[in-house]
Design a protein around this motif. Structure first.
Motif, PDB file in Angstrom:
ATOM      1  N   UNK A  58       0.818  -1.211   0.000  1.00 20.31           N
ATOM      2  CA  UNK A  58       0.000   0.000   0.000  1.00 20.31           C
ATOM      3  C   UNK A  58       0.855   1.266   0.000  1.00 20.31           C
ATOM      4  N   UNK A  59       2.171   1.114  -0.077  1.00 21.72           N
ATOM      5  CA  UNK A  59       3.058   2.279  -0.171  1.00 21.72           C
ATOM      6  C   UNK A  59       3.592   2.477  -1.588  1.00 21.72           C
ATOM      7  N   UNK A  60       3.089   1.710  -2.529  1.00 22.96           N
ATOM      8  CA  UNK A  60       3.628   1.758  -3.896  1.00 22.96           C
ATOM      9  C   UNK A  60       3.543   3.167  -4.472  1.00 22.96           C
ATOM     10  N   UNK A  66       7.427  10.083  -3.953  1.00 22.00           N
ATOM     11  CA  UNK A  66       8.021  10.775  -2.804  1.00 22.00           C
ATOM     12  C   UNK A  66       9.208  11.656  -3.177  1.00 22.00           C
ATOM     13  N   UNK A  67       9.883  11.327  -4.273  1.00 17.91           N
ATOM     14  CA  UNK A  67      11.025  12.155  -4.680  1.00 17.91           C
ATOM     15  C   UNK A  67      10.583  13.537  -5.153  1.00 17.91           C
ATOM     16  N   UNK A  92      -0.913  13.674   5.135  1.00 20.42           N
ATOM     17  CA  UNK A  92       0.476  13.481   4.713  1.00 20.42           C
ATOM     18  C   UNK A  92       1.150  12.619   5.782  1.00 20.42           C
ATOM     19  N   UNK A  93       1.587  11.417   5.392  1.00 18.13           N
ATOM     20  CA  UNK A  93       2.261  10.524   6.332  1.00 18.13           C
ATOM     21  C   UNK A  93       3.777  10.603   6.147  1.00 18.13           C
ATOM     22  N   UNK A  94       4.546  10.376   7.201  1.00 13.22           N
ATOM     23  CA  UNK A  94       5.996  10.301   7.039  1.00 13.22           C
ATOM     24  C   UNK A  94       6.381   9.143   6.113  1.00 13.22           C
ATOM     25  N   UNK A 162       3.071  18.507  -2.321  1.00 10.09           N
ATOM     26  CA  UNK A 162       3.390  18.696  -3.735  1.00 10.09           C
ATOM     27  C   UNK A 162       2.586  17.738  -4.618  1.00 10.09           C
ATOM     28  N   UNK A 163       2.171  16.606  -4.055  1.00 11.34           N
ATOM     29  CA  UNK A 163       1.446  15.580  -4.816  1.00 11.34           C
ATOM     30  C   UNK A 163       0.201  15.174  -4.049  1.00 11.34           C
TER      31      UNK A 163
END
Length: 252
Positions: A58-60, A66-67, A92-94, A162-163
């Motif tokens: 689920x972090x795909x 993230x960049x 927004x999660x770390x 930003x996203x």
């Protein structure tokens, strides 16, 4: 030799890193109660490993973008009900944030959602919640009202993202890049987090409305068009929080 009660307490108090030492310490113990504890806690670690693997899938989208900067998940609760507001969450999660058992809010029990609601707020880099009233929904329609709630949620974020990862929609009048994901609340950790914040916030509000207007049963159905809700609507007429554009055909 330690009593099984004492060993059980050892296992109960041990952290994940300490359990492997306890396995080595007690794996040769012939007592069935101790062997049962070893099996029980080995299975617990296996379940945790499986859960972490699920979370990584689920972090795909978060890893993909993230960049480019801070990634924010957006989702809503309450587009379909006959009563109450539509609520949006933005989170927004770390990077690599671990919130065990986080998932699409619809797949979680109310108790689990309540637990996660607090954990998400504690661990988030930033979060925001937006809300659009039933009267405003009637004025501009549910889709535009949902966008309005989402923009409000985004406006409350500090820092700003930003996203945006959105659950299947593209939000008008938002300047940063958006990535609509069909079924996003089950595919993106940050969208799932947003869905939990939105759902719990709305459910709590509907519980409060139930205390004020118990005849409609809002605590049970949260404003959705159940048989009991429609029957109450016909018996008592619309309340101040009913969406007039949603209920007309029930009152004809």
């Amino acid at each position: 030799m330690k009593q099984i009660k004492e060993i059980r307490e050892e296992f109960a108090q041990a952290g994940e890193s300490e359990l492997s030492l306890l396995f080595e310490k007690y794996e040769t113990d012939s007592r069935s109660g101790v062997r049962g504890l070893v099996v029980q806690y080995r299975k617990k670690l296996e379940r945790l490993a499986a859960e972490r693997k699920r979370l990584e899938t689920m972090r795909i989208y978060e890893h993909k973008y993230e960049e480019l900067g801070l990634v924010c998940g957006i989702d809503e609760a309450g587009r379909g009900p006959l009563a109450g507001p539509v609520v949006a969450g933005a989170v927004i999660l770390p990077v690599d944030c671990e919130i065990l058992y986080l998932n699409d809010s619809k797949k979680l029990t109310p108790a689990r959602r309540e637990e996660l609601f607090d954990e998400i707020q504690e661990k988030a880099v930033a979060y925001g919640i937006g809300m659009t009233s039933p009267a405003r929904i009637d004025e501009i329609n549910i889709l535009q009202a949902t966008y309005e709630a989402m923009r409000e949620a985004i406006s409350k974020l500090n820092p700003q993202p930003e996203i945006l990862l959105n659950d299947a929609v593209t939000i008008p009048q938002v300047s940063c890049r958006q990535v609509p994901i069909i079924g996003g609340d089950g595919k993106s950790l940050s969208i799932a987090a947003a869905s939990v914040l939105a759902k719990v916030t709305r459910d709590r509000l509907m519980m409060e409305y139930d205390r004020i207007m118990p005849q409609y049963g809002f605590a049970a159905h949260k404003g959705y068009g159940t048989t009991a809700h429609i029957e109450a609507l016909k018996q008592y007429g619309p309340s101040p929080i009913h969406r007039k554009t949603f209920i007309g055909h029930f009152l004809e």
